[in-house]
Design a protein around this motif. Structure first.
Motif, PDB file in Angstrom:
ATOM      1  N   HIS A  76       3.282  58.648  82.884  1.00  0.00           N
ATOM      2  CA  HIS A  76       3.194  57.308  82.319  1.00  0.00           C
ATOM      3  C   HIS A  76       1.901  56.639  82.772  1.00  0.00           C
ATOM      4  N   TRP A  84       6.525  54.300  75.314  1.00  0.00           N
ATOM      5  CA  TRP A  84       5.908  55.370  76.095  1.00  0.00           C
ATOM      6  C   TRP A  84       5.854  55.049  77.585  1.00  0.00           C
ATOM      7  N   GLU A  85       6.000  53.774  77.949  1.00  0.00           N
ATOM      8  CA  GLU A  85       6.013  53.425  79.366  1.00  0.00           C
ATOM      9  C   GLU A  85       7.332  53.821  80.035  1.00  0.00           C
ATOM     10  N   THR A  93       8.923  59.487  77.160  1.00  0.00           N
ATOM     11  CA  THR A  93       7.927  60.201  76.372  1.00  0.00           C
ATOM     12  C   THR A  93       8.602  61.313  75.564  1.00  0.00           C
TER      13      THR A  93
END
Length: 205
Positions: free
Chosen positions: A136, A180-181, A184
């Motif tokens: 990340h 996406w933080e 994923t």
């Protein structure tokens, strides 16, 4: 190497050393020096991370004791060939969050699914313990470890809550826009492989 990332890494290391010095140091003058080193680390992080200094100090300078990584959980719950995701403000993610101090990793996994999706699950198997920095881009003033836990659905239904706006079941080949933080594509693929494996070897970073 990314120069900004290098500065942030230096700041995090300085903070860790200063925190240990403040905890173990006995000399009052040394403790003053460690406190100033901690302030400098916070100033570097605020400047390089484009964050308000007071916010950085709140996150960065309040802990005591020897600094260790923060621990978070993410739950992999399946219904047939689909996996449970919850809708966060920035996209969809596996249910999860920081591990509370008074409960175990398994208990935290179950709690987060209940809070974010309204479902009751059983935590069965540790899929992986991953280093957050490797997967990340979020900048934290500490190291983050993420436990991915394979769960069995017991029951329940989505309930309105303060953290998520919806939940859903998705096959691997038809994923919604991800946050996406928090989750994923690579991590989702890992969860699907773990579920399909007869003998799964926990991935440890």
């Amino acid at each position: 190497m990314d120069r900004k990332k290098l500065w942030l890494d230096w700041a995090v290391e300085l903070q860790s050393l200063a925190q240990a010095g403040l905890y173990y140091g006995k000399d009052k003058f040394d403790r003053e020096r460690y406190a100033r080193i901690r302030e400098i680390a916070a100033e570097i992080l605020a400047f390089q991370g484009d964050m308000p200094l007071e916010k950085v100090k709140d996150l960065f300078c309040c802990e005591t004791g020897y600094q260790t990584p923060k621990l978070a959980t993410r739950a992999a719950v399946f219904q047939g060939e689909r996996i449970l995701l919850v809708q966060e403000p920035k996209g969809w993610a596996l249910p999860g969050g920081w591990v509370d101090m008074d409960i175990s990793v398994a208990e935290n996994t179950v709690k987060e699914v209940r809070e974010e999706a309204g479902l009751e699950v059983r935590a069965d198997r540790l899929i992986a313990l991953l280093d957050g920095e490797r997967h990340h881009t979020t900048v934290y003033p500490w190291k983050v470890a993420i436990a991915f836990v394979l769960c069995t659905l017991v029951g329940g239904a989505f309930q309105e809550n303060l953290e998520t706006t919806a939940s859903g079941w998705f096959p691997l080949d038809s994923m919604p826009p991800l946050d996406w933080e928090k989750t994923t594509r690579e991590q989702l693929e890992l969860c699907f492989r773990a579920r399909a494996a007869v003998h799964w070897h926990t991935l440890l970073e």
